[in-house]
Design an enzyme around this catalytic site. Structure first.
Site, PDB file in Angstrom:
ATOM      1  N   THR A  27       0.866  -1.035   0.469  1.00  0.00           N
ATOM      2  CA  THR A  27      -0.294   0.117   0.122  1.00  0.00           C
ATOM      3  C   THR A  27       1.203   1.356  -0.186  1.00  0.00           C
ATOM      4  OG1 THR A  27      -1.482  -1.069   1.270  1.00  0.00           O
ATOM      5  CG2 THR A  27      -1.815   0.876   1.469  1.00  0.00           C
ATOM      6  N   THR A 103       2.646  -4.778   4.666  1.00  0.00           N
ATOM      7  CA  THR A 103       2.941  -5.303   6.094  1.00  0.00           C
ATOM      8  C   THR A 103       2.413  -6.851   6.075  1.00  0.00           C
ATOM      9  OG1 THR A 103       0.130  -4.687   6.384  1.00  0.00           O
ATOM     10  CG2 THR A 103       1.606  -3.083   6.402  1.00  0.00           C
TER      11      THR A 103
END
Length: 358
Positions: A27, A103
């Site tokens: 992201t 992540t």
């Protein structure tokens, strides 16, 4: 007066460190295209346009290594990431490296890179990511990438040479890090080891545990880059059927088993649910069985109780205070180097990058 000012400007630019940003998807490195669709940044100009404040602290080069969701990354990607980092370190062109990463599997990639670079590292390396895209209101992306650059520039000044995960307000040793939340901005933790540094309004404060740069020359050719992908990780639960484990052992595709145990290393050992025969058979087939704990920040003490003792007697290997991410990555790393089952436990408990207490 003008000439003096130009000299000052040139001197200021010369003092800025050069940082290599390696894009691994995720992201944080997403920027909108002309139609507003979020895509991975292709150039450093795109990223710096979103965070222009970075230019005040360093000069940057950018290279995109991957553009997939981090849940689709695998050990071959760890090899690619580590290879790029090692060659960048050896080149001497950069004072630091920043990985922009998704992540979900950041702790795996960061741990893998730390094992490859090892104790020979002489510049700081940091992984960061975000829970929200850069263009989202209230995003943590800008906060995280700015803080990561601040951490790296301070690490350069103090000659800190660690592979780190920088997220929210903490700096973690990569090989001790795990993701602890799917949504919280404080998404990463290091339960079995203190943070390497803290971030606050007063700046970056490194702790004594942070490693200093090696004085020995770094050579990429000295690094081992490969990981064996044939490591099976299983989460033990009450009622787990041994037949499943026997099928895996005899599949011919499993080179090591990692069992996330019940408690501090206990394995079911009674009646038809006993896994002890499976461990014995795997050991006889030279398939190492590593016992870890599913408790965050825990340490395996398999010999404390009968079920754990039975597993050890059957040939299982303890993993100390390695977290479950580090166990998986390290077993894959050691197997790729040809480490034999008979010496795996000794090598597993010998630190490569501060991942286990000696």
């Amino acid at each position: 007066m003008v000439k003096k000012l130009k000299k000052v400007v040139r001197k200021t630019r010369a003092q800025k460190p050069r940082i290599l940003i390696l894009g691994c998807g995720g992201t944080i490195a997403m920027v909108p295209d002309r139609k507003g669709v979020l895509r991975a940044a292709k150039t450093i100009k795109q990223l710096l346009h979103m965070v222009p404040t970075l230019r005040k602290h360093a000069t940057f080069d950018f290279k995109q290594l991957s553009n997939v969701d981090s849940s689709d990354l695998n050990p071959s990607d760890w090899t690619k990431f580590a290879f790029e980092a090692a060659n960048a370190v050896e080149s001497g062109k950069y004072q630091a490296i920043l990985f922009a990463h998704g992540t979900d599997t950041m702790a795996y990639s960061a741990t893998a890179v730390s094992f490859v670079l090892g104790e020979r590292l002489n510049i700081p390396v940091a992984f960061t990511g975000s829970q929200l895209p850069m263009v989202k209101f209230g995003t943590d992306a800008r906060f995280n990438i700015e803080n990561t650059v601040l951490v790296l520039t301070e690490a350069i000044k103090q000659r800190i040479a660690e592979v780190m995960v920088v997220f929210y307000d903490v700096v973690l040793r990569a090989s001790r890090s795990i993701k602890i939340s799917e949504a919280a901005f404080a998404a990463f933790g290091s339960p079995a080891f203190p943070p390497l540094a803290g971030l606050s309004a007063t700046g970056v404060t490194f702790r004594p545990e942070a490693r200093r740069a090696s004085k020995a020359p770094f050579r990429a050719e000295d690094c081992d880059f490969h990981f064996n992908a044939d490591v099976v990780v299983l989460d033990l639960v009450p009622g787990f059927k041994p037949g499943i484990l026997f099928d895996i052992i005899h599949s011919g595709k499993c080179k090591a088993l990692v069992l996330r145990s019940l408690g501090a290393g206990n394995v079911p050992s009674r009646d038809e649910f006993s896994l002890i025969p499976c461990i014995k058979e795997a050991t006889q087939l030279k398939i190492p069985v590593v016992i870890t704990t599913k408790f965050v920040g825990g340490t395996t003490h398999a010999g404390t109780y009968g079920p754990g003792r039975a597993a050890l007697d059957a040939g299982a290997i303890e993993s100390g205070d390695l977290n479950d991410v580090a166990v998986h990555v390290k077993v894959a790393f050691l197997l790729a180097q040809g480490v034999r089952p008979t010496t795996l436990q000794r090598r597993l408990l010998a630190p490569l990058a501060g991942e286990v207490s000696a």
